[in-house]
Design an enzyme around this catalytic site. Structure first.
Site, PDB file in Angstrom:
ATOM      1  N   ARG A 168      -6.825  -9.187  13.835  1.00  0.00           N
ATOM      2  CA  ARG A 168      -7.628  -8.389  12.884  1.00  0.00           C
ATOM      3  C   ARG A 168      -7.712  -9.093  11.527  1.00  0.00           C
ATOM      4  O   ARG A 168      -8.760  -9.606  11.142  1.00  0.00           O
ATOM      5  CB  ARG A 168      -7.023  -6.980  12.759  1.00  0.00           C
ATOM      6  CG  ARG A 168      -7.914  -5.976  12.064  1.00  0.00           C
ATOM      7  CD  ARG A 168      -7.884  -6.053  10.559  1.00  0.00           C
ATOM      8  NE  ARG A 168      -6.542  -5.904   9.988  1.00  0.00           N
ATOM      9  CZ  ARG A 168      -6.279  -6.126   8.704  1.00  0.00           C
ATOM     10  NH1 ARG A 168      -7.232  -6.524   7.873  1.00  0.00           N
ATOM     11  NH2 ARG A 168      -5.045  -6.003   8.236  1.00  0.00           N
TER      12      ARG A 168
ATOM     13  N   HIS B  70       3.472  -6.525   3.881  1.00  0.00           N
ATOM     14  CA  HIS B  70       2.314  -7.283   4.383  1.00  0.00           C
ATOM     15  C   HIS B  70       1.985  -8.341   3.327  1.00  0.00           C
ATOM     16  O   HIS B  70       1.298  -8.078   2.354  1.00  0.00           O
ATOM     17  CB  HIS B  70       1.170  -6.278   4.563  1.00  0.00           C
ATOM     18  CG  HIS B  70      -0.133  -6.839   5.028  1.00  0.00           C
ATOM     19  ND1 HIS B  70      -0.633  -6.624   6.292  1.00  0.00           N
ATOM     20  CD2 HIS B  70      -1.070  -7.585   4.409  1.00  0.00           C
ATOM     21  CE1 HIS B  70      -1.804  -7.203   6.417  1.00  0.00           C
ATOM     22  NE2 HIS B  70      -2.106  -7.800   5.285  1.00  0.00           N
TER      23      HIS B  70
ATOM     24  N   HIS C 239       0.441 -11.871   2.076  1.00  0.00           N
ATOM     25  CA  HIS C 239      -0.393 -13.068   2.214  1.00  0.00           C
ATOM     26  C   HIS C 239       0.377 -14.203   1.534  1.00  0.00           C
ATOM     27  O   HIS C 239       1.239 -13.968   0.681  1.00  0.00           O
ATOM     28  CB  HIS C 239      -1.782 -12.812   1.627  1.00  0.00           C
ATOM     29  CG  HIS C 239      -2.615 -11.937   2.529  1.00  0.00           C
ATOM     30  ND1 HIS C 239      -3.562 -12.436   3.371  1.00  0.00           N
ATOM     31  CD2 HIS C 239      -2.579 -10.599   2.753  1.00  0.00           C
ATOM     32  CE1 HIS C 239      -4.095 -11.444   4.076  1.00  0.00           C
ATOM     33  NE2 HIS C 239      -3.512 -10.309   3.714  1.00  0.00           N
TER      34      HIS C 239
ATOM     35  N   CYS D  54      -8.821 -11.421   3.163  1.00  0.00           N
ATOM     36  CA  CYS D  54      -9.700 -10.260   3.081  1.00  0.00           C
ATOM     37  C   CYS D  54     -11.023 -10.710   2.470  1.00  0.00           C
ATOM     38  O   CYS D  54     -11.029 -11.386   1.442  1.00  0.00           O
ATOM     39  CB  CYS D  54      -9.050  -9.177   2.228  1.00  0.00           C
ATOM     40  SG  CYS D  54     -10.137  -7.766   1.981  1.00  0.00           S
TER      41      CYS D  54
ATOM     42  N   ASN E  79      -2.224 -14.604   5.982  1.00  0.00           N
ATOM     43  CA  ASN E  79      -0.948 -13.888   6.022  1.00  0.00           C
ATOM     44  C   ASN E  79       0.180 -14.869   6.287  1.00  0.00           C
ATOM     45  O   ASN E  79      -0.045 -15.966   6.784  1.00  0.00           O
ATOM     46  CB  ASN E  79      -0.951 -12.881   7.185  1.00  0.00           C
ATOM     47  CG  ASN E  79      -1.924 -11.757   6.974  1.00  0.00           C
ATOM     48  OD1 ASN E  79      -3.116 -11.905   7.177  1.00  0.00           O
ATOM     49  ND2 ASN E  79      -1.411 -10.626   6.555  1.00  0.00           N
TER      50      ASN E  79
HETATM   51  P1  HMG Z   1     -20.487   2.604   2.841  1.00  0.00           P
HETATM   52  O1  HMG Z   1     -21.663   1.677   2.839  1.00  0.00           O
HETATM   53  O2  HMG Z   1     -20.125   3.301   1.576  1.00  0.00           O
HETATM   54  O3  HMG Z   1     -20.557   3.681   4.035  1.00  0.00           O
HETATM   55  O4  HMG Z   1     -19.231   1.757   3.347  1.00  0.00           O
HETATM   56  P2  HMG Z   1     -21.575   4.776   4.439  1.00  0.00           P
HETATM   57  O5  HMG Z   1     -20.777   5.931   4.942  1.00  0.00           O
HETATM   58  O6  HMG Z   1     -22.608   5.001   3.346  1.00  0.00           O
HETATM   59  O7  HMG Z   1     -22.318   4.096   5.688  1.00  0.00           O
HETATM   60  C1  HMG Z   1     -23.151   2.953   5.556  1.00  0.00           C
HETATM   61  C2  HMG Z   1     -23.497   2.439   6.947  1.00  0.00           C
HETATM   62  O8  HMG Z   1     -22.317   2.014   7.624  1.00  0.00           O
HETATM   63  C3  HMG Z   1     -24.112   3.523   7.824  1.00  0.00           C
HETATM   64  O9  HMG Z   1     -24.982   2.871   8.731  1.00  0.00           O
HETATM   65  C4  HMG Z   1     -22.910   4.043   8.592  1.00  0.00           C
HETATM   66  O10 HMG Z   1     -23.254   4.617   9.827  1.00  0.00           O
HETATM   67  C5  HMG Z   1     -22.126   2.776   8.815  1.00  0.00           C
HETATM   68  P3  HMG Z   1     -26.597   2.906   8.509  1.00  0.00           P
HETATM   69  O11 HMG Z   1     -26.936   4.361   8.495  1.00  0.00           O
HETATM   70  O12 HMG Z   1     -26.817   2.229   7.164  1.00  0.00           O
HETATM   71  O13 HMG Z   1     -27.089   2.135   9.661  1.00  0.00           O
HETATM   72  N1  HMG Z   1     -20.692   3.029   8.987  1.00  0.00           N
HETATM   73  C6  HMG Z   1     -19.970   2.564  10.014  1.00  0.00           C
HETATM   74  N2  HMG Z   1     -20.301   1.819  11.079  1.00  0.00           N
HETATM   75  C7  HMG Z   1     -19.301   1.531  11.951  1.00  0.00           C
HETATM   76  N3  HMG Z   1     -18.031   1.945  11.804  1.00  0.00           N
HETATM   77  C8  HMG Z   1     -17.672   2.687  10.756  1.00  0.00           C
HETATM   78  C9  HMG Z   1     -18.652   3.020   9.805  1.00  0.00           C
HETATM   79  N4  HMG Z   1     -18.629   3.738   8.665  1.00  0.00           N
HETATM   80  C10 HMG Z   1     -19.881   3.739   8.181  1.00  0.00           C
HETATM   81  N5  HMG Z   1     -16.403   3.071  10.609  1.00  0.00           N
HETATM   82  C11 HMG Z   1     -17.182   1.626   4.537  1.00  0.00           C
HETATM   83  C12 HMG Z   1     -17.955   2.350   3.466  1.00  0.00           C
HETATM   84  C13 HMG Z   1     -15.734   2.062   4.413  1.00  0.00           C
HETATM   85  C14 HMG Z   1     -17.736   2.005   5.909  1.00  0.00           C
HETATM   86  C15 HMG Z   1     -17.321   0.084   4.298  1.00  0.00           C
HETATM   87  O14 HMG Z   1     -17.015  -0.207   2.972  1.00  0.00           O
HETATM   88  C16 HMG Z   1     -16.433  -0.739   5.191  1.00  0.00           C
HETATM   89  O15 HMG Z   1     -16.612  -0.737   6.406  1.00  0.00           O
HETATM   90  N6  HMG Z   1     -15.476  -1.471   4.615  1.00  0.00           N
HETATM   91  C17 HMG Z   1     -14.527  -2.243   5.387  1.00  0.00           C
HETATM   92  C18 HMG Z   1     -14.017  -3.405   4.574  1.00  0.00           C
HETATM   93  C19 HMG Z   1     -12.973  -4.151   5.387  1.00  0.00           C
HETATM   94  O16 HMG Z   1     -12.904  -4.064   6.597  1.00  0.00           O
HETATM   95  N7  HMG Z   1     -12.148  -4.913   4.658  1.00  0.00           N
HETATM   96  C20 HMG Z   1     -11.108  -5.699   5.266  1.00  0.00           C
HETATM   97  C21 HMG Z   1      -9.984  -4.867   5.801  1.00  0.00           C
HETATM   98  S1  HMG Z   1      -8.831  -4.323   4.568  1.00  0.00           S
HETATM   99  C22 HMG Z   1      -7.747  -5.662   4.391  1.00  0.00           C
HETATM  100  O17 HMG Z   1      -7.983  -6.720   4.906  1.00  0.00           O
HETATM  101  C23 HMG Z   1      -6.475  -5.455   3.631  1.00  0.00           C
HETATM  102  C24 HMG Z   1      -5.233  -5.353   4.537  1.00  0.00           C
HETATM  103  O18 HMG Z   1      -5.088  -6.501   5.353  1.00  0.00           O
HETATM  104  C25 HMG Z   1      -3.982  -5.183   3.658  1.00  0.00           C
HETATM  105  C26 HMG Z   1      -3.890  -6.232   2.557  1.00  0.00           C
HETATM  106  O19 HMG Z   1      -3.870  -7.430   2.854  1.00  0.00           O
HETATM  107  O20 HMG Z   1      -3.864  -5.797   1.392  1.00  0.00           O
HETATM  108  C27 HMG Z   1      -5.325  -4.134   5.471  1.00  0.00           C
HETATM  109 MG    MG Z   2      -4.193  -8.374   4.753  1.00  0.00          MG
END
Ligand code: HMG
Ligand code: MG
Length: 296
Positions: free
Chosen positions: A13, A205, A207, A238, A247
């Site tokens: 992931r 966690h 990095h 990220c 990581n």
């Molecule tokens: P948004 O644009 O505000 O969401 O994004 P929305 O509710 O307005 O929806 C926009 C579109 O996305 C819509 O589609 C929804 O249906 C779709 P459209 O009508 O335009 O065709 N949608 C989805 N589709 C699939 N699955 C879903 C979903 N939700 C909405 N779950 C949202 C808000 C949270 C969805 C967006 O910002 C997002 O997906 N962000 C993810 C970012 C991400 O994955 N970042 C990396 C992971 S975090 C990380 O790495 C840190 C970690 O490792 C810890 C660390 O290191 O600190 C965990």
């Molecule tokens: Mg991370």
């Protein structure tokens, strides 16, 4: 205090979400299966996030349903909202993780919401997960530094960790998203957070951008942390944390823990071969020093 450490392998992931190109899902499946065969018992295998935000993770369903599942392995996924949880459940996930941040700006950049809004979004997700008997991990990103705001106080991180725990997250993972932390700050962080969340429910966690991940892990172990996130071959990053690198490599963590007598089950030789294999598949330099040095 228990000497047993639990590893959460986040390579499929955190590792693959940041790849510049799309990794074929057959390779993702092979990676997850190989990691399970190394003896890793918790593998974060996918994300059910918006494909517009992170196209690299759009094939979560194909990955989770394509794995030949090993018994006693938890296959988990990131879910930012109810839609994500529903998709993860349809793919047969064992556990999910919600994610927010200790810094407002990072939260906004990463999930397009304030911290308060993100928590409000998690409430219905937690309710459905509970109904379905699915444990929910809570990530707090940028617990030490934020790419947009700079240093974050331990109290700010503790407040968000506490909110997630109070809402029903079974485990809280503290993310040094930028990999800038050092042991003194990690100790201050853990002192503050452990007043809100019991130590056995806390994970770290790290990095490894500044090469501090292992010493930070050692400091965390000394403070009683027994859950560690890591990524094979040091993959990771990220998309919304510019400049952050991967990581801490799982190979390094396993080597350290086996040296300390705190972990025995993981087959380090298989893990090294898996790290070399995925690095080759991605055309990347292996990010694990153990992986580079291993000659057995
Ligand atoms: P948004 O644009 O505000 O969401 O994004 P929305 O509710 O307005 O929806 C926009 C579109 O996305 C819509 O589609 C929804 O249906 C779709 P459209 O009508 O335009 O065709 N949608 C989805 N589709 C699939 N699955 C879903 C979903 N939700 C909405 N779950 C949202 C808000 C949270 C969805 C967006 O910002 C997002 O997906 N962000 C993810 C970012 C991400 O994955 N970042 C990396 C992971 S975090 C990380 O790495 C840190 C970690 O490792 C810890 C660390 O290191 O600190 C965990
Ligand atoms: Mg991370």
């Amino acid at each position: 205090m228990s000497d047993k450490v639990r590893l959460v392998e986040v390579g499929p992931r955190d590792g693959l979400q940041n790849e510049p190109g799309l990794v074929p899902f057959a390779i993702k499946i092979a990676l997850v299966e190989r990691l399970a065969d190394c003896g890793l018992r918790h593998i974060e295998a996918a994300s059910f996030v918006s494909p517009k935000w992170v196209p690299q993770m759009a094939d979560g369903h194909a990955v989770l349903t394509g794995i030949h599942r090993r018994p006693n392995v938890i296959y988990s996924a990131l879910t930012p909202n109810l839609k994500g949880l529903e998709a993860a459940l349809a793919a047969g996930v064992d556990q999910v993780a919600v994610f927010t941040a200790a810094s407002e700006s990072f939260c906004q950049h990463n999930i397009n919401a304030s911290i308060a809004t993100s928590l409000a979004r998690f409430a219905p997700l937690l309710a459905l997960a509970k109904e379905q008997g699915i444990p929910v991990r809570g990530y707090v990103s940028t617990v030490l530094d934020c790419p947009y705001e700079g240093a974050i106080t331990p109290e700010a991180a503790a407040q968000v960790a506490s909110a997630l725990y109070q809402m029903g997250c079974t485990e809280i993972s503290l993310g040094d998203t930028l990999g800038t932390g050092t042991p003194k700050r990690v100790r201050a962080l853990l002192s503050a957070v452990s007043q809100e969340v019991p130590l056995p429910q806390l994970a770290v966690h790290f990095h490894d951008t500044y090469g501090q991940a292992l010493v930070n892990i050692y400091a965390a172990l000394e403070q009683g942390i027994r859950i560690i996130d890591s990524s094979v071959a040091g993959l990771g990053g990220c998309p919304y944390a510019p400049g952050a690198s991967g990581n801490v490599a799982t190979e390094e963590v396993v080597y350290l823990l086996q040296g300390l007598g705190m972990l025995t089950r993981v087959n380090l030789d298989n893990l090294v071969q898996t790290g070399r294999w995925i690095s080759q598949q991605l055309g990347r330099r292996n990010g694990s020093k153990v992986g580079l040095a291993w000659t057995k």
